[in-house]
Design an enzyme around this catalytic site. Structure first.
Site, PDB file in Angstrom:
ATOM      1  N   LYS A 322      31.587  48.563  35.288  1.00 41.86           N
ATOM      2  CA  LYS A 322      30.542  48.572  36.315  1.00 41.86           C
ATOM      3  C   LYS A 322      30.068  49.984  36.698  1.00 41.86           C
ATOM      4  O   LYS A 322      28.923  50.167  37.088  1.00 41.86           O
ATOM      5  CB  LYS A 322      31.036  47.848  37.578  1.00 41.86           C
ATOM      6  CG  LYS A 322      30.954  46.341  37.490  1.00 41.86           C
ATOM      7  CD  LYS A 322      31.303  45.724  38.830  1.00 41.86           C
ATOM      8  CE  LYS A 322      31.230  44.217  38.787  1.00 41.86           C
ATOM      9  NZ  LYS A 322      31.499  43.596  40.080  1.00 41.86           N
ATOM     10  N   ASP A 358      26.002  42.099  43.717  1.00 39.70           N
ATOM     11  CA  ASP A 358      27.221  41.708  44.445  1.00 39.70           C
ATOM     12  C   ASP A 358      27.007  41.768  45.957  1.00 39.70           C
ATOM     13  O   ASP A 358      27.500  40.913  46.699  1.00 39.70           O
ATOM     14  CB  ASP A 358      28.396  42.629  44.066  1.00 39.70           C
ATOM     15  CG  ASP A 358      29.013  42.239  42.730  1.00 39.70           C
ATOM     16  OD1 ASP A 358      28.870  41.069  42.338  1.00 39.70           O
ATOM     17  OD2 ASP A 358      29.618  43.120  42.077  1.00 39.70           O
TER      18      ASP A 358
HETATM   19  P1  NAP Z   1      39.588  46.213  42.268  1.00 42.13           P
HETATM   20  O1  NAP Z   1      38.482  47.191  42.132  1.00 42.13           O
HETATM   21  O2  NAP Z   1      40.718  46.259  41.306  1.00 42.13           O
HETATM   22  O3  NAP Z   1      40.160  46.359  43.757  1.00 42.13           O
HETATM   23  C1  NAP Z   1      41.215  45.570  44.221  1.00 42.13           C
HETATM   24  C2  NAP Z   1      41.633  46.055  45.593  1.00 42.13           C
HETATM   25  O4  NAP Z   1      42.688  45.214  46.011  1.00 42.13           O
HETATM   26  C3  NAP Z   1      42.181  47.474  45.609  1.00 42.13           C
HETATM   27  O5  NAP Z   1      41.896  48.078  46.825  1.00 42.13           O
HETATM   28  C4  NAP Z   1      43.671  47.244  45.460  1.00 42.13           C
HETATM   29  O6  NAP Z   1      44.455  48.255  46.025  1.00 42.13           O
HETATM   30  C5  NAP Z   1      43.848  45.994  46.262  1.00 42.13           C
HETATM   31  N1  NAP Z   1      45.045  45.284  45.851  1.00 42.13           N
HETATM   32  C6  NAP Z   1      45.365  44.892  44.594  1.00 42.13           C
HETATM   33  N2  NAP Z   1      46.538  44.262  44.601  1.00 42.13           N
HETATM   34  C7  NAP Z   1      46.982  44.280  45.893  1.00 42.13           C
HETATM   35  C8  NAP Z   1      48.133  43.804  46.523  1.00 42.13           C
HETATM   36  N3  NAP Z   1      49.088  43.173  45.828  1.00 42.13           N
HETATM   37  N4  NAP Z   1      48.271  43.998  47.852  1.00 42.13           N
HETATM   38  C9  NAP Z   1      47.321  44.639  48.549  1.00 42.13           C
HETATM   39  N5  NAP Z   1      46.177  45.119  47.996  1.00 42.13           N
HETATM   40  C10 NAP Z   1      46.030  44.937  46.685  1.00 42.13           C
HETATM   41  O7  NAP Z   1      39.042  44.715  42.187  1.00 42.13           O
HETATM   42  P2  NAP Z   1      37.634  44.216  42.771  1.00 42.13           P
HETATM   43  O8  NAP Z   1      36.606  44.265  41.710  1.00 42.13           O
HETATM   44  O9  NAP Z   1      37.374  44.914  44.032  1.00 42.13           O
HETATM   45  O10 NAP Z   1      37.937  42.658  43.012  1.00 42.13           O
HETATM   46  C11 NAP Z   1      38.784  42.232  44.053  1.00 42.13           C
HETATM   47  C12 NAP Z   1      38.828  40.704  44.076  1.00 42.13           C
HETATM   48  O11 NAP Z   1      37.551  40.183  44.402  1.00 42.13           O
HETATM   49  C13 NAP Z   1      39.180  40.118  42.722  1.00 42.13           C
HETATM   50  O12 NAP Z   1      40.059  39.049  42.899  1.00 42.13           O
HETATM   51  C14 NAP Z   1      37.869  39.597  42.186  1.00 42.13           C
HETATM   52  O13 NAP Z   1      38.034  38.469  41.350  1.00 42.13           O
HETATM   53  C15 NAP Z   1      37.163  39.220  43.456  1.00 42.13           C
HETATM   54  N6  NAP Z   1      35.705  39.287  43.284  1.00 42.13           N
HETATM   55  C16 NAP Z   1      35.018  38.143  43.490  1.00 42.13           C
HETATM   56  C17 NAP Z   1      33.659  38.152  43.360  1.00 42.13           C
HETATM   57  C18 NAP Z   1      32.908  36.885  43.601  1.00 42.13           C
HETATM   58  O14 NAP Z   1      31.746  36.805  43.196  1.00 42.13           O
HETATM   59  N7  NAP Z   1      33.483  35.912  44.263  1.00 42.13           N
HETATM   60  C19 NAP Z   1      32.986  39.324  43.007  1.00 42.13           C
HETATM   61  C20 NAP Z   1      33.723  40.489  42.818  1.00 42.13           C
HETATM   62  C21 NAP Z   1      35.097  40.447  42.959  1.00 42.13           C
HETATM   63  P3  NAP Z   1      44.841  49.591  45.231  1.00 42.13           P
HETATM   64  O15 NAP Z   1      43.619  50.426  45.281  1.00 42.13           O
HETATM   65  O16 NAP Z   1      45.973  50.093  45.994  1.00 42.13           O
HETATM   66  O17 NAP Z   1      45.195  49.143  43.831  1.00 42.13           O
END
Ligand code: NAP
Length: 526
Positions: A322, A358
């Site tokens: 992205k 998004d």
């Molecule tokens: P990302 O960039 O990897 O960010 C994940 C975030 O969650 C980071 O801040 C990470 O912390 C934190 N995290 C990961 N594991 C954790 C844990 N065990 N405990 C506490 N915090 C934790 O991922 P993303 O793209 O933001 O996506 C996040 C979620 O949103 C995913 O599940 C994705 O599928 C969902 N999503 C959904 C949509 C939709 O259309 N519904 C769209 C986008 C994303 P660290 O920085 O410390 O690793």
């Protein structure tokens, strides 16, 4: 509409199961590949006696190193094909194709498989089979693609065969006419004057299975149903027909797709193809598993450098590309620039335009549920890519945002950039009680290892007005269950997923968004 065929490959250990699969395949397939090598030794005879040969049946008896289910020596295979059974069409490996009584089988497919990768000498293999001393109707080449650009060599074989087809046909017809003169009687024309089935196996090669027919491939292979794949990257016949509409595609079909790694779990192909189908557009949306973004864009997409000519019109972009996609774009819209990530690309006249849907996809369901967000107090859990889009959208609506993150040092950058509060994420504290809305932007609760996890518990959110989980698979996460248990209204991640896809559809086409079809397609898949 194209002339290609869908071949369902059936593979079972007993005669009864094989016959049952053949019967089910009849409804979907143009051709049925009956994998005799899957049968227990003791079941082969009874199976062959029970099958009434049909024009659209093709038998295989493949050794393990060519993708079969059993170790078979050359002699065992030769003896098998010469054993006097009433075979239908046959698919033979190179080493047996010249030796057996091939004129008994229609069609004769000669296949080459490689499960390690793409051999350097793929063109020589194609030439070798083409010039074999056998009456081959179709050459099948199935090789493993470990990255998407591996598929180029496979696709080039199809282009080569298309370029040569007229001269091959003329040569074969001349041979037949000469033979007819010699015999002084007519000979039936073959079902094909040599055609090709090029398959790049693996997730990265999936697109060759979807687009092959549109570009002149003789056939594409499919599984009887999801979970019954006989080769890696195979798609079920139902999905090929109903979702990807492979029989309707042609060389002018506009190609859209999702680029990322992984993409196999993505619901986007189901939503966008449902929308294309609804409007009867000559367009298809394909999963593209891309490890090396630079190479994919350079060798397969950019008009000035690409090595194959696919009619790309747009992409969804997902993890991990992205941010990396931005340097490849000619224009980036203001929202995507502010978020620092692009999830949508539209190709207009060879120029690449980047957008981010998004933020709008996130805020739209929230606005619909909650109403005016001005001054609403909103806790965003997590500080990754999705959190960025949420915070951008929430700030634009005038909300007061606070990030809760496990890695404070990392999250400080985000908090500073958007000028929002930052607190440590913990299941202990009571800091959430003063918020109106809590958004989960961590992957906690996602199907698989994290499924039973939640970033916070019921006790912490019992006084909030709404919770919103971005995780969409499963449909109801543990976080949502926590909220429901204390009577707090919820929004699940599917709402955002569908909403951001609808925004993408608006960007790519001039047509009304078929909301019902897109959301039903995603929901059914979940
Ligand atoms: P990302 O960039 O990897 O960010 C994940 C975030 O969650 C980071 O801040 C990470 O912390 C934190 N995290 C990961 N594991 C954790 C844990 N065990 N405990 C506490 N915090 C934790 O991922 P993303 O793209 O933001 O996506 C996040 C979620 O949103 C995913 O599940 C994705 O599928 C969902 N999503 C959904 C949509 C939709 O259309 N519904 C769209 C986008 C994303 P660290 O920085 O410390 O690793």
């Amino acid at each position: 509409m194209n002339n290609g065929r869908i071949c369902v490959s059936v593979c079972a250990e007993t005669a009864d199961k094989m016959l049952e699969q053949i019967e089910r395949a009849e409804d979907l397939a143009d051709v049925i590949e009956i994998r005799l090598d899957c049968l227990n030794e003791s079941e082969i005879d009874s199976t062959l006696k029970k099958i009434d040969c049909k024009e659209n049946y093709i038998f295989t008896y493949r050794p393990k190193n060519q993708g079969g289910r059993r170790e078979l020596t050359l002699k065992e295979r030769e003896d098998f094909w010469n054993s006097g059974y009433d075979f239908c069409g046959g698919d033979f490996e190179e080493d047996v194709v010249e030796n057996h009584l091939y004129w008994l089988y229609h069609p004769v497919i000669c296949s080459y498989h490689n499960f390690d990768g793409i051999p350097d000498h793929l063109t020589q293999i194609y030439e070798r089979i083409k010039n074999a001393n056998a009456n081959i109707d179709v050459i099948k080449i199935a090789v493993q693609a470990n990255d998407i650009t591996d598929t180029i060599a496979v696709w080039k074989l199809l282009e080569r065969m298309n370029a040569e087809s007229e001269s091959i046909k003329a040569k074969k017809l001349k041979e037949i006419e000469e033979l007819e003169k010699k015999l002084n009687s007519s000979i039936p024309r073959p079902i094909s004057f040599l055609q090709i089935i090029p398959i790049a196996m693996g997730e990265a090669g999936k697109w060759t299975r979807i687009l092959g027919l549109a570009h002149g491939a003789f056939m594409t292979y499919a599984s009887l149903e999801t979970g019954k794949e006989t080769a890696s990257g195979q798609i079920s016949a139902k999905d090929l027909i109903e979702t990807y509409r492979v029989r309707e595609l042609d060389a002018q079909t506009e190609i859209y797709g999702i680029i990322g790694n992984p993409v196999s779990h993505s619901l986007s192909p189901f939503m966008h193809n449902a929308a294309f189908k609804f409007h009867n557009l000559n367009a298809v949306y394909i999963p593209f598993e891309v490890k090396n973004l630079n190479e994919f864009l350079r060798r397969m997409v950019k008009p000035e450098t690409r090595e194959i000519d696919l009619n790309f019109k747009g992409f969804s972009v997902t993890i991990p590309h992205k941010q990396a996609i931005i340097e490849h774009l000619d224009f980036v819209d203001e929202t995507a620039k502010a978020i620092g990530a692009v999830n949508t690309v539209k190709i207009i006249g060879g120029k690449f335009h980047g957008f981010n849907t998004d933020a709008e996809g996130f805020i739209e369901p929230l606005r619909n549920s909650y109403g005016d967000l001005r001054d609403a107090k909103i806790a965003v859990l997590g500080a990754g890519g999705a959190a960025r889009a949420c915070i951008y959208a929430l700030k634009k609506e005038g909300a007061n945002v606070c990030i809760f993150a496990r890695n404070i040092e990392k999250a400080k950058i985000l908090a500073k950039e958007f000028d929002v509060e930052l607190k440590p994420l913990s299941t202990q504290h009571s800091a959430l009680s003063t918020f109106d809305i809590v958004v989960n932007a961590t992957p906690l609760g996602t199907k698989g290892k994290l499924e039973n996890e939640t970033p916070i518990f019921a006790e912490q959110i019992k006084s909030v007005k709404l919770v919103y989980d971005l995780v969409y698979n499963p449909f109801e996460t543990q976080f949502l269950r926590e909220a429901k248990s204390v009577g707090v209204p919820t929004i699940g991640g599917l709402a955002m997923l569908v909403s951001q896809a609808m925004e993408q559809f608006k960007i790519w086409t001039q047509f009304d968004v078929p909301m019902k079809e897109m959301s039903q397609a995603a929901f059914r898949r979940l």
